[in-house]
Design an enzyme around this catalytic site. Structure first.
Site, short mmCIF file in Angstrom:
data_model
loop_
_atom_site.label_atom_id
_atom_site.label_comp_id
_atom_site.label_asym_id
_atom_site.label_seq_id
_atom_site.Cartn_x
_atom_site.Cartn_y
_atom_site.Cartn_z
N ASN A 45 -59.05 -15.99 50.42
CA ASN A 45 -57.76 -16.68 50.42
C ASN A 45 -56.67 -15.73 50.91
O ASN A 45 -56.74 -14.52 50.73
CB ASN A 45 -57.43 -17.28 49.06
N VAL A 46 -55.67 -16.33 51.58
CA VAL A 46 -54.54 -15.59 52.12
C VAL A 46 -53.29 -16.36 51.74
O VAL A 46 -53.06 -17.47 52.24
CB VAL A 46 -54.63 -15.43 53.66
N GLU A 47 -52.50 -15.82 50.81
CA GLU A 47 -51.30 -16.50 50.33
C GLU A 47 -50.09 -16.19 51.21
O GLU A 47 -50.14 -15.31 52.08
CB GLU A 47 -51.01 -16.08 48.89
N CYS A 56 -56.87 -21.29 51.79
CA CYS A 56 -57.99 -21.12 50.87
C CYS A 56 -59.12 -20.33 51.54
O CYS A 56 -59.27 -20.35 52.77
CB CYS A 56 -58.53 -22.48 50.43
N GLU A 58 -62.26 -20.98 51.61
CA GLU A 58 -63.20 -21.86 52.30
C GLU A 58 -62.72 -22.19 53.72
O GLU A 58 -63.52 -22.29 54.65
CB GLU A 58 -63.42 -23.15 51.51
N CYS A 92 -60.82 -28.22 49.66
CA CYS A 92 -61.90 -27.43 50.24
C CYS A 92 -63.23 -28.16 50.18
O CYS A 92 -64.08 -27.99 51.06
CB CYS A 92 -61.99 -26.07 49.55
#
Length: 145
Positions: A45-47, A56, A58, A92
């Site tokens: 995940n990359v916020e 997300c 996935e 996802c």
């Protein structure tokens, strides 16, 4: 059907989780998948400060799937920052169904490996659009399901 090495997928998911960018939620996630042709793909995940623009794990994995030749996912393993198996969120699950179909095996916390029919019952997918005319711009014969 290809033998699934769940321990290998777990290890790759944990490795991916270690690279997650989750400074806002503090909830890193990693995921690993096995493709029908034997490739391994992963994502984290990359916020983003705007919260809603985060990605997300996935989705990152599916991007890797497409970038490395596409195809179909046959198995998926997802972990959190405690290296515990977690269930993909609803969004996802839909993405996984699109790229793995009803036979895709997802490792679930309580039940172990389960098909997408268990993870996302009565799923909506490309063929659902075809039933009702869908988009004239899409060749549904090329879709996975």
């Amino acid at each position: 059907m290809r033998e699934i090495d769940w321990k290998q997928l777990e290890a790759l998911a944990i490795e991916a989780m270690g690279t997650a960018y989750a400074p806002y939620s503090g909830y890193p996630v990693g995921v690993a998948g096995l493709t029908a042709d034997g490739r391994l793909v992963s994502g984290c995940n990359v916020e983003n400060a705007s919260t809603g623009l985060g990605t997300c794990a996935e989705n990152g994995m599916v991007s890797s799937l497409i970038r490395t030749g596409g195809g179909r996912l046959v198995a998926v393993y997802c972990v959190n920052g405690n290296e515990e198996v977690v269930v993909p969120c609803g969004r996802c699950r839909q993405v996984l169904y699109e790229h793995g179909g009803p036979e895709l095996q997802v490792y679930m916390p309580e039940a172990g490996p389960q098909p997408m029919t268990y993870v996302l019952p009565e799923a909506f997918g490309p063929r659902s659009l075809q039933e009702y005319g869908g988009s004239a711009d899409v060749d549904y014969s090329e879709t996975i399901f």
